[in-house]
Structures are given as C-alpha cells and as structure tokens.
Design a protein around this motif. Structure first.
Motif, PDB file in Angstrom:
ATOM      1  N   ASN A  70       0.777  -1.239  -0.106  1.00  0.00           N
ATOM      2  CA  ASN A  70       0.076  -0.056   0.116  1.00  0.00           C
ATOM      3  C   ASN A  70       0.896   1.218   0.019  1.00  0.00           C
ATOM      4  O   ASN A  70       1.523   1.425   0.967  1.00  0.00           O
ATOM      5  CB  ASN A  70      -0.926  -0.143   1.527  1.00  0.00           C
ATOM      6  CG  ASN A  70      -1.897   1.244   1.412  1.00  0.00           C
ATOM      7  OD1 ASN A  70      -1.774   1.987   0.751  1.00  0.00           O
ATOM      8  ND2 ASN A  70      -2.909   0.980   2.137  1.00  0.00           N
ATOM      9  N   GLU A  77      -6.632   2.742  -0.592  1.00  0.00           N
ATOM     10  CA  GLU A  77      -5.868   2.030  -1.494  1.00  0.00           C
ATOM     11  C   GLU A  77      -5.783   0.623  -0.789  1.00  0.00           C
ATOM     12  O   GLU A  77      -5.798  -0.314  -1.384  1.00  0.00           O
ATOM     13  CB  GLU A  77      -4.368   2.725  -1.416  1.00  0.00           C
ATOM     14  CG  GLU A  77      -3.517   2.145  -2.377  1.00  0.00           C
ATOM     15  CD  GLU A  77      -1.932   2.703  -2.358  1.00  0.00           C
ATOM     16  OE1 GLU A  77      -2.033   3.889  -2.058  1.00  0.00           O
ATOM     17  OE2 GLU A  77      -1.124   1.811  -2.944  1.00  0.00           O
ATOM     18  N   GLY A  78      -5.781   0.718   0.743  1.00  0.00           N
ATOM     19  CA  GLY A  78      -5.914  -0.886   1.149  1.00  0.00           C
ATOM     20  C   GLY A  78      -6.912  -1.899   0.549  1.00  0.00           C
ATOM     21  O   GLY A  78      -6.431  -2.855   0.515  1.00  0.00           O
ATOM     22  N   PRO A 313      -2.685  -5.274   4.051  1.00  0.00           N
ATOM     23  CA  PRO A 313      -2.756  -4.156   3.295  1.00  0.00           C
ATOM     24  C   PRO A 313      -3.371  -2.800   3.858  1.00  0.00           C
ATOM     25  O   PRO A 313      -3.022  -1.644   3.218  1.00  0.00           O
ATOM     26  CB  PRO A 313      -3.705  -4.356   2.069  1.00  0.00           C
ATOM     27  CG  PRO A 313      -4.168  -5.794   2.112  1.00  0.00           C
ATOM     28  CD  PRO A 313      -3.821  -6.138   3.455  1.00  0.00           C
TER      29      PRO A 313
END
Ligand SMILES: [Zn+2]
Length: 423
Positions: A70, A77-78, A313
């Motif tokens: 990430n 975004e994760g 993430p």
C-alpha cells in the motif's frame, strides 16, 4: 488427586496461592496440599485471565506486500490492494495457513478467545469456508468467533443481502454492517436495519464497523443504540472504531454517551490501526486518531481494546500483542493516571470477554482452567514492558511456554566506579 497443581502464583493484589486443576477445571485456589499428577512451580508470577481479541481479520492477516505494498498507507488503497489479493492469491489453503500462523502467534502470547471479521464480498466464500474449518481445528484450545463483514456494503452492492444470508447459513457467529461506507445516509440506515433484523431472526451477534471516518456528520452510532434497545439485543451488540465521535460537538457527545450507556452496547477501539489511518485528511492540528475512550470508560460504558489488522494491506505492522495495543491506547487516550492502567488491562481481558459473551471468564473455582502466568509487578508494569506470558494454560493444559529473555551484560568492568550491586 489433581491433574495439575500450579504452585506459588500471585492473583490480583492478594498474596501467593496455588491453583489445583482437575479435568480442565479450576477446583481450588489457595493452599493446595494434595499432590497433582503434574506440578509446576509458579515462581511468584502473576496469574491473569487470558487476553481476549475482540476485533481481528484472520482473512487479511499476513498478506502485507502482496500483490503490492500500500503506497499511500490509506484505507481506500488498502481496500484496492485487498481486492486484488483476493482475486489473485486467495485460496482455501492460503487462508488456513495464514490463520493458523496468527493463532499460533497470538495464543502463544496468551490470547485464548478471538473474534475475527471475515469479508464476505467474495461470491464463493473462500475465506469464510476456510475459517469455519480453522475454527473447528483449534476449538480444543481457543474459542474463535467469526463475524460476517460486508466490505463492499450491504445495501449499496446488489449481492450484499444475499451474501450475508448465505454466510449465516454457513455458520457464522455474528454479522456486521459498514453504514458509513454505504453510498448514501439512507442506505447506511437501511444496512443497519437489515443487520439487526437478520440478527434477531437468526440469533446472531451484531458487530458494526461504525463511523470509522473523521466526519462529524457521520452519526450512525445513534441509530445502532436505538436499534439495540428496540431489538433487545443490547449487550450482544458492539460497535468498532466510532472515530467520528472525536469530531462531535460536546453537547452531542454527552447525548450519545447517554444512549450508549442506556443501550448497554459495547465499544471496541483499535488504537494501533485507528491512529495510523485516522486524521489523514485533517489540517493541523490533527486529531489523535481515536474515539473518546476515557469519557466512555468513565461513564461506565464497556470498552474493549483490540489489535485489529495484522500485517495486512491496511496496516504494515502488528505483532499480535494486545499489550502493544494497550500501550498505544494509554498514550492516545491520555490514560496514564494511577487508576488507568488497571482499567486498560480490563479492556483487553474481562471487558473484551463481555463483547464475545464468554461464559465463566476469569480465574475462579469452578471455571475452565484458562489463564496465563506472566512476570509483572502490576498493570502499569505490564503495559510499560509488555512482557510475553511465560506459561499459557488452556482448559487445564499448558499450550505455550516462553522462557524469559536474559541479557548477559559484560561492560560493568569497563565503568570506573560502577556500584558493586550492579556487577
Ligand atoms: Zn478491522
């Protein structure tokens, strides 16, 4: 004759006692004169009930870096990275392997009750089916609860409701909603109504990802408290995060704390992930990235501390230590007062046990013999040093032993005038 006698341990602030165990149950706490088939010297270690993890993600744990790291570190975004991982790498075997590794790491440290969220947006339920199998595999030493978690929303995604119903049929312990991620406020309300209706119908715990956003307009918490009262699900309902509360006006905070208290729901805070994710869009001064734990606790609300994400993430760190989460909490929540340390230890033991609805939790005669032995003077010392449990007992058996780390320091002769007691 006992199966196991643990000699000379400290419980609470009382003196040293022995613990006599038979058939997995604590039969006696005090002076034990009868022998045991096995005896362990407790070395005046502190005996504590096991840690309880009330919010974890076994499906995403240990995936950090795949398919890529990430870059921004942000939640959205994760979610993208996780969606790609799910498409490319997620298999039954992969989930089982990672989940068992996390369970080994956390139970070695003394976590014997665990509630894991499971993303159910995948139509084939790969993660859920694997984790249901893991739950069976580890049942002899750890109680694992699974909560169906609709990462893509319940109402905004066309499949959400159907997926949740199928997850219930497969055998989860509880269900969730993520109202602040639904497309509109109305859809957020509908997702909560649906979640409570299904929880009542199928006798499920409710664990809402609630207001995990730095937006003073995000007010789903009041809806949760209201539904918890109307449905009488009360203490079977928990909310995680409630970060928006840090941004509410004081008058509204007073109102909402009163409602939380009246509804008897639990609040779960995850200080490690919260302070890493929240406050990113604030200008300076930035918030502390955590809900109002101290005020909630002081008002008598049941607050639990959870570890949450673990090398995923969403969070590139994590050791599985609940004491590390507690250590972060005392800083963020300004809970460094004399009485606060005991309160924070309760948040990762007995308060978290209430979230999971654990029966017979704690070190008491007649309870299952679940406890840890740890080298610490008191709660403050536990949180300061975060020692690992030296022994972990589950249902009367030792499941983990960690000898204390010892450093041999040889520089004392190099220090002119070093006092003799330090040599
Ligand atoms: Zn989480």
């Amino acid at each position: 004759m006992y199966d196991l006698v643990v000699k000379n341990v400290k419980i609470d602030k009382k003196g040293t006692v022995d613990i006599g165990i038979k058939e997995g149950v604590i039969k006696r706490i005090g002076k034990v004169n009868e022998p045991g088939s096995r005896e362990i010297e407790g070395m005046n270690l502190l005996a504590l009930p096991p840690y309880v993890e009330s919010h974890l993600h076994l499906d995403t744990a240990l995936t950090n870096g795949r398919p890529y790291r990430n870059q921004s570190g942000e939640l959205f975004e994760g979610i993208q990275v996780w969606n790609q991982y799910r498409e490319q790498y997620l298999t039954h075997e992969d989930v089982i392997k990672r989940a068992l590794e996390v369970i080994e790491i956390m139970s070695s440290q003394g976590v014997l009750y665990m509630r894991s969220m499971v993303d159910i947006s995948d139509p084939s339920f790969t993660a859920l089916k694997a984790l249901l199998e893991v739950k069976e595999k580890v049942a002899s030493f750890i109680d694992l609860q699974l909560i169906a978690f609709p990462q893509n929303g319940l109402v905004s995604s066309t499949e959400g409701e159907q997926q949740l119903k199928r997850a219930i049929e497969l055998g989860v312990d509880g269900i969730s909603a993520v109202p602040h991620l639904e497309a509109t406020r109305e859809k957020g309300f509908k997702s909560l109504e649906l979640c409570f209706q299904l929880a009542l119908q199928y006798d499920q715990f409710v664990h809402i990802f609630c207001d995990e956003i730095d937006d003073s307009q995000s007010r789903f918490l009041e809806v949760v408290t209201s539904l918890a009262m109307e449905s009488s699900l009360n203490e079977r309902v928990s909310v995680s995060h409630v970060n928006a509360m840090a941004y509410y006006e004081e008058a509204y905070v007073r109102k909402i704390i009163g409602q939380i208290k009246a509804s008897n729901i639990n609040v779960v805070t995850a200080p490690l992930i919260n302070c890493a994710m929240q406050g990113r869009f604030d200008s300076w001064p930035k918030g502390r990235g955590i809900t109002r734990v101290k005020e909630l606790h002081e008002s008598g609300v049941n607050v639990a501390v959870a570890h949450d994400d673990f090398l995923s993430p969403f969070y590139p760190l994590g050791t599985g230590s609940l004491l590390a989460a507690g250590h972060m909490l005392v800083h963020l929540a300004h809970m460094t007062g004399a009485e606060d340390f005991d309160a924070v230890i309760k948040m990762l033991t007995s308060n978290a046990a209430k979230v999971l609805g654990v029966n017979q939790y704690g070190i008491a005669e007649g309870n299952e013999a679940n406890f840890i032995l740890i080298r610490a003077k008191n709660a403050q010392d536990l949180i300061r040093r975060q020692p690992v449990a030296e022994f972990v007992f589950s249902k009367g058996r030792i499941i983990a032993e960690t000898p204390p780390q010892k450093t041999k320091w040889s520089a004392m002769d190099l220090v002119d005038g070093m006092p003799v007691q330090n040599k």
